[in-house]
Design a protein around this motif. Structure first.
Motif, PDB file in Angstrom:
ATOM      1  N   PRO A 185     -26.078  -8.541  18.870  1.00  7.92           N
ATOM      2  CA  PRO A 185     -26.171  -9.913  19.352  1.00  7.92           C
ATOM      3  C   PRO A 185     -27.115 -10.716  18.469  1.00  7.92           C
ATOM      4  CG  PRO A 185     -27.556  -8.478  20.675  1.00  7.92           C
ATOM      5  CD  PRO A 185     -26.850  -7.593  19.683  1.00  7.92           C
ATOM      6  N   PRO A 186     -26.954 -12.014  18.442  1.00 12.15           N
ATOM      7  CA  PRO A 186     -27.824 -12.856  17.609  1.00 12.15           C
ATOM      8  C   PRO A 186     -29.214 -12.962  18.215  1.00 12.15           C
ATOM      9  CG  PRO A 186     -26.361 -14.218  18.902  1.00 12.15           C
ATOM     10  CD  PRO A 186     -25.949 -12.813  19.169  1.00 12.15           C
ATOM     11  N   PRO A 187     -30.189 -13.356  17.395  1.00 15.48           N
ATOM     12  CA  PRO A 187     -31.544 -13.532  17.913  1.00 15.48           C
ATOM     13  C   PRO A 187     -31.610 -14.739  18.849  1.00 15.48           C
ATOM     14  CG  PRO A 187     -31.398 -14.347  15.671  1.00 15.48           C
ATOM     15  CD  PRO A 187     -30.086 -13.682  15.960  1.00 15.48           C
ATOM     16  N   THR A 188     -32.579 -14.735  19.736  1.00 17.38           N
ATOM     17  CA  THR A 188     -32.792 -15.909  20.583  1.00 17.38           C
ATOM     18  C   THR A 188     -33.933 -16.755  20.030  1.00 17.38           C
ATOM     19  OG1 THR A 188     -34.372 -14.745  22.003  1.00 17.38           O
ATOM     20  CG2 THR A 188     -32.044 -14.639  22.618  1.00 17.38           C
ATOM     21  N   ALA A 189     -34.602 -16.202  19.029  1.00 19.48           N
ATOM     22  CA  ALA A 189     -35.704 -16.952  18.408  1.00 19.48           C
ATOM     23  C   ALA A 189     -35.849 -16.523  16.958  1.00 19.48           C
ATOM     24  CB  ALA A 189     -37.010 -16.704  19.158  1.00 19.48           C
ATOM     25  N   ILE A 190     -36.240 -17.467  16.125  1.00 18.64           N
ATOM     26  CA  ILE A 190     -36.469 -17.146  14.713  1.00 18.64           C
ATOM     27  C   ILE A 190     -37.817 -17.712  14.276  1.00 18.64           C
ATOM     28  CG2 ILE A 190     -35.616 -17.302  12.351  1.00 18.64           C
ATOM     29  CD1 ILE A 190     -32.849 -17.857  13.382  1.00 18.64           C
ATOM     30  N   VAL A 191     -38.593 -16.866  13.629  1.00 16.12           N
ATOM     31  CA  VAL A 191     -39.854 -17.306  13.039  1.00 16.12           C
ATOM     32  C   VAL A 191     -39.647 -17.414  11.538  1.00 16.12           C
ATOM     33  CG1 VAL A 191     -42.270 -16.733  12.642  1.00 16.12           C
ATOM     34  CG2 VAL A 191     -41.197 -16.164  14.837  1.00 16.12           C
ATOM     35  N   TYR A 192     -39.858 -18.585  10.994  1.00 15.82           N
ATOM     36  CA  TYR A 192     -39.676 -18.806   9.562  1.00 15.82           C
ATOM     37  C   TYR A 192     -41.026 -18.802   8.854  1.00 15.82           C
ATOM     38  CZ  TYR A 192     -35.003 -20.443  10.881  1.00 15.82           C
ATOM     39  OH  TYR A 192     -33.740 -20.538  11.383  1.00 15.82           O
ATOM     40  N   ALA A 193     -41.014 -18.430   7.592  1.00 17.40           N
ATOM     41  CA  ALA A 193     -42.266 -18.359   6.840  1.00 17.40           C
ATOM     42  C   ALA A 193     -42.806 -19.723   6.446  1.00 17.40           C
ATOM     43  CB  ALA A 193     -42.092 -17.484   5.597  1.00 17.40           C
ATOM     44  N   ASN A 194     -41.984 -20.768   6.566  1.00 13.97           N
ATOM     45  CA  ASN A 194     -42.531 -22.118   6.380  1.00 13.97           C
ATOM     46  C   ASN A 194     -41.675 -23.144   7.114  1.00 13.97           C
ATOM     47  OD1 ASN A 194     -40.307 -22.394   4.720  1.00 13.97           O
ATOM     48  ND2 ASN A 194     -41.434 -23.274   3.000  1.00 13.97           N
ATOM     49  N   ASP A 195     -42.197 -24.336   7.229  1.00 13.93           N
ATOM     50  CA  ASP A 195     -41.536 -25.382   8.004  1.00 13.93           C
ATOM     51  C   ASP A 195     -40.235 -25.858   7.378  1.00 13.93           C
ATOM     52  OD1 ASP A 195     -43.548 -25.271   9.819  1.00 13.93           O
ATOM     53  OD2 ASP A 195     -44.480 -27.189   9.284  1.00 13.93           O
ATOM     54  N   LEU A 196     -40.218 -25.904   6.063  1.00 12.54           N
ATOM     55  CA  LEU A 196     -39.021 -26.380   5.377  1.00 12.54           C
ATOM     56  C   LEU A 196     -37.824 -25.523   5.759  1.00 12.54           C
ATOM     57  CD1 LEU A 196     -37.575 -28.132   3.365  1.00 12.54           C
ATOM     58  CD2 LEU A 196     -38.567 -26.804   1.512  1.00 12.54           C
ATOM     59  N   MET A 197     -37.988 -24.213   5.691  1.00 12.54           N
ATOM     60  CA  MET A 197     -36.892 -23.316   6.068  1.00 12.54           C
ATOM     61  C   MET A 197     -36.578 -23.464   7.553  1.00 12.54           C
ATOM     62  SD  MET A 197     -37.331 -19.788   3.878  1.00 12.54           S
ATOM     63  CE  MET A 197     -38.846 -19.233   4.644  1.00 12.54           C
ATOM     64  N   ALA A 198     -37.610 -23.653   8.350  1.00 13.53           N
ATOM     65  CA  ALA A 198     -37.402 -23.755   9.796  1.00 13.53           C
ATOM     66  C   ALA A 198     -36.577 -24.993  10.146  1.00 13.53           C
ATOM     67  CB  ALA A 198     -38.747 -23.798  10.513  1.00 13.53           C
ATOM     68  N   ILE A 199     -36.922 -26.112   9.546  1.00 15.48           N
ATOM     69  CA  ILE A 199     -36.205 -27.353   9.855  1.00 15.48           C
ATOM     70  C   ILE A 199     -34.760 -27.276   9.359  1.00 15.48           C
ATOM     71  CG2 ILE A 199     -36.113 -29.835   9.400  1.00 15.48           C
ATOM     72  CD1 ILE A 199     -39.182 -29.823   9.380  1.00 15.48           C
ATOM     73  N   ALA A 200     -34.588 -26.747   8.161  1.00 12.63           N
ATOM     74  CA  ALA A 200     -33.225 -26.561   7.652  1.00 12.63           C
ATOM     75  C   ALA A 200     -32.470 -25.579   8.542  1.00 12.63           C
ATOM     76  CB  ALA A 200     -33.271 -26.055   6.212  1.00 12.63           C
ATOM     77  N   GLY A 201     -33.193 -24.589   9.027  1.00 12.36           N
ATOM     78  CA  GLY A 201     -32.578 -23.598   9.916  1.00 12.36           C
ATOM     79  C   GLY A 201     -32.112 -24.234  11.217  1.00 12.36           C
ATOM     80  N   MET A 202     -32.919 -25.129  11.748  1.00 15.87           N
ATOM     81  CA  MET A 202     -32.536 -25.812  12.986  1.00 15.87           C
ATOM     82  C   MET A 202     -31.247 -26.601  12.769  1.00 15.87           C
ATOM     83  SD  MET A 202     -35.913 -27.033  15.073  1.00 15.87           S
ATOM     84  CE  MET A 202     -36.494 -28.331  14.002  1.00 15.87           C
ATOM     85  N   ALA A 203     -31.177 -27.278  11.637  1.00 18.64           N
ATOM     86  CA  ALA A 203     -29.969 -28.059  11.347  1.00 18.64           C
ATOM     87  C   ALA A 203     -28.757 -27.139  11.273  1.00 18.64           C
ATOM     88  CB  ALA A 203     -30.153 -28.824  10.039  1.00 18.64           C
ATOM     89  N   ALA A 204     -28.929 -26.003  10.631  1.00 15.88           N
ATOM     90  CA  ALA A 204     -27.822 -25.048  10.501  1.00 15.88           C
ATOM     91  C   ALA A 204     -27.392 -24.538  11.871  1.00 15.88           C
ATOM     92  CB  ALA A 204     -28.237 -23.886   9.604  1.00 15.88           C
ATOM     93  N   ALA A 205     -28.365 -24.297  12.736  1.00 11.08           N
ATOM     94  CA  ALA A 205     -28.055 -23.779  14.076  1.00 11.08           C
ATOM     95  C   ALA A 205     -27.296 -24.821  14.893  1.00 11.08           C
ATOM     96  CB  ALA A 205     -29.344 -23.378  14.784  1.00 11.08           C
ATOM     97  N   VAL A 206     -27.771 -26.056  14.813  1.00 12.70           N
ATOM     98  CA  VAL A 206     -27.104 -27.132  15.536  1.00 12.70           C
ATOM     99  C   VAL A 206     -25.668 -27.268  15.037  1.00 12.70           C
ATOM    100  CG1 VAL A 206     -27.005 -29.627  15.820  1.00 12.70           C
ATOM    101  CG2 VAL A 206     -29.180 -28.431  16.086  1.00 12.70           C
ATOM    102  N   GLU A 207     -25.518 -27.147  13.756  1.00 14.09           N
ATOM    103  CA  GLU A 207     -24.199 -27.259  13.159  1.00 14.09           C
ATOM    104  C   GLU A 207     -23.281 -26.130  13.638  1.00 14.09           C
ATOM    105  OE1 GLU A 207     -24.262 -27.755   8.776  1.00 14.09           O
ATOM    106  OE2 GLU A 207     -23.973 -29.777   9.564  1.00 14.09           O
TER     107      GLU A 207
END
Lengths: 346, 346
Positions: free
Chosen positions: A248-270
DNA sequence: TTGTAAGCGTTATCAG
DNA sequence: CTGATAACGCTTACAA
């Protein structure tokens, strides 16, 4: 009056003449050394003030074989440089210390190539352009330790070196921040917590990954959802898509920096997820945008400016031969915003 | 053999001795001046290579009253510094030019206070710490023009100065980028196009505003929806909320930078709008995150690295007394992504 | 207590 | 074409 006000800047000779003493006396008097009568010292001080004389940096540098400058070499691919909030903030902190001491900061920027990087430190050392350097972005088996030892250039490292660091260093404690983040997620009820790491090879990337692992294990969870990132938005988005594909997919992701995290959020929303309900996200840095994206990013704030101050103070002490101050940089702080919540099923 | 290899670095005297000539001959030979026999020159070159001699920067500096370094003073409130993508990229460009020339970059960072800023330039000049400075973030009635003239410090300005700039400058052409953006929006069918400006007082803020006005007027539209921003996320969000409250509200907003634009998008979404249908958004900068937010930000990309290269080349020419190269920095480019579309009613 | 002189490492000038 | 010599501006022994 009468004499043309010469455009040439006054030398110690001029001061001596005006005060009616010798060059040597001026030097002694103005450097606060003993060996000159108080009245004479006053006269000399007055003369110096009148001429608004300031000792020549170049002459002092030649004599003392010093530069009265500190160096910082940023070694990164251009893409990463522009995105990094650490760099400007760190420099601002460094500057705040150097300015008062009459020291300057010499900055060198090179792409990631080790050859170029080595050459950069060599120039700094051979030209005696700086009296010491600040080492950031520590790497595992950092080659700079050897280079600098060889070049006989003092240094202070920012971060907790992996091993064999011959220089003083200051612990930025990034581990603790990530541990807090993971703890927070676990407290919210998350069990499948992934980590998108920083670029491999960096000590801080390893430290963050390790912190994520340790905290999970401390709660009886197995750290298995890991993907090495590269600190870019592109990389963060790609890693996120990959993680969301796991079953199953994760329910939470910790990113090593904000840039990846914000891009990650966009990818998830998409990908059709609702944030933070279906995916909680945590970053590291607290970039100025973190509070202004939606959902606002929960993150680990680093006080890069304070680290710059601390590092500069240490290096100054080192090159001036003063006792090293105690190195206690500002701790990271966990900033909870809206990108984290209790996990809710689709 | 036999003699201890002295740890002292070799001087020109050592080279002269090894080559069996005088110091003067070495200087002439190694600086490529005429006045020394070819065979002698070869011998000297060889001796220098053997000892791996390099002329002392400090000695040359003392003699020539030069530093072989260029300066850059960043004057900003800390909050703005960390958010600025221009700064690191610009520096990278500058460095790429200086490295080959054996020049260094001295960086000074001060908060926005004019007193501190003036003092910063003064130190640079009085210590002869640099041979010239790069001027960025030009202001209207920029006080630095007078300071530097007074201090007799050469400079090159980046941007098109408002007036009375006594130094060479290079036009970064930000106006054209904003005009393109506005033209694009008009072509999409927008009529109520607002502008959230940069911090007042900056030449580029004024230029962007002016470009927005001009392009609207060129299409028979009246530029009325304007709010002065401050380049921060906070400011961008606030301005957006204010604009959305006007009746009727704009269907598109052009922001003076990406940070405000992204924060503005978040504010708009929060207000219940669907982007880009109900509000089109354009930024300026093309920060690394721009492509990774949703909707991906349409923006005006600036090639800060190239500007850094161009500015550095000009300043180098200026301080070296060479003829100024033609100053043609890379033009801005309009990058269309997903945050702009034809306006659609609620 | 003060003045004198040497030296830091170059480059430039000027006789030889 | 070569090789002394004098600057550059300061600090610091050492001598008076």
């Amino acid at each position: 009056m009468g004499s043309t006000p010469s455009r040439r800047r006054p030398t110690i000779e001029d001061v001596a003449r005006l005060a009616g003493v010798s060059k040597g006396a001026v030097s002694i008097a103005l450097n606060g050394h003993a060996g000159v009568a108080d009245t004479t010292r006053a006269r000399i001080t007055e003369a110096a003030r009148t001429l608004s004389w300031r000792p020549s940096l170049h002459a002092r540098a030649l004599l003392a074989s010093r530069s009265f400058a500190l160096g910082l070499v940023m070694s990164r691919p251009p893409e990463l440089l522009a995105a990094d909030p650490f760099f400007p903030a760190f420099i601002a902190g460094v500057e705040s210390v150097l300015a008062n001491r009459g020291l300057a900061l010499v900055l060198q920027v090179v792409d990631g190539d080790p050859q170029t990087e080595a050459a950069s430190y060599q120039r700094l050392a051979h030209d005696r352009r700086v009296d010491g350097v600040l080492l950031t972005d520590l790497r595992i088996d950092d080659p700079r330790f050897d280079w600098l030892t060889e070049l006989d250039l003092p240094a202070v490292a920012v971060g907790r070196p992996a091993a064999g660091c011959p220089f003083p260093w200051l612990d930025t404690g990034d581990r603790e921040g990530v541990r807090q983040a993971v703890r927070h997620l676990i407290a919210l009820g998350h069990r499948r917590i992934a980590h998108v790491g920083g670029a491999p090879g960096y000590v801080h990337s390893a430290a963050r990954r390790r912190a994520w692992e340790d905290e999970l294990r401390a709660h009886g969870l197995e750290p298995e959802l890991f993907i090495a990132g590269d600190f870019t938005g592109q990389g963060g988005a790609a890693a996120t898509r990959q993680l969301l594909g796991s079953k199953p997919p994760p329910t939470a992701i910790v990113y090593a920096n904000d840039l990846m995290a914000i891009a990650g959020m966009a990818a998830a929303v998409e990908a059709g997820l609702t944030l933070p309900d279906e995916l909680s996200v945590v970053g590291v840095d607290d970039i100025p945008l973190a509070a202004h994206v939606r959902p606002a990013l929960t993150t680990v704030r680093q006080d890069a400016t304070d680290w710059g101050r601390a590092a500069a103070r240490s290096l100054v002490a080192l090159v001036e031969g003063e006792p090293l101050p105690t190195l206690t940089p500002a701790p990271v702080t966990f900033v909870e915003r809206s990108s984290t919540s209790a996990p809710r099923a689709h």
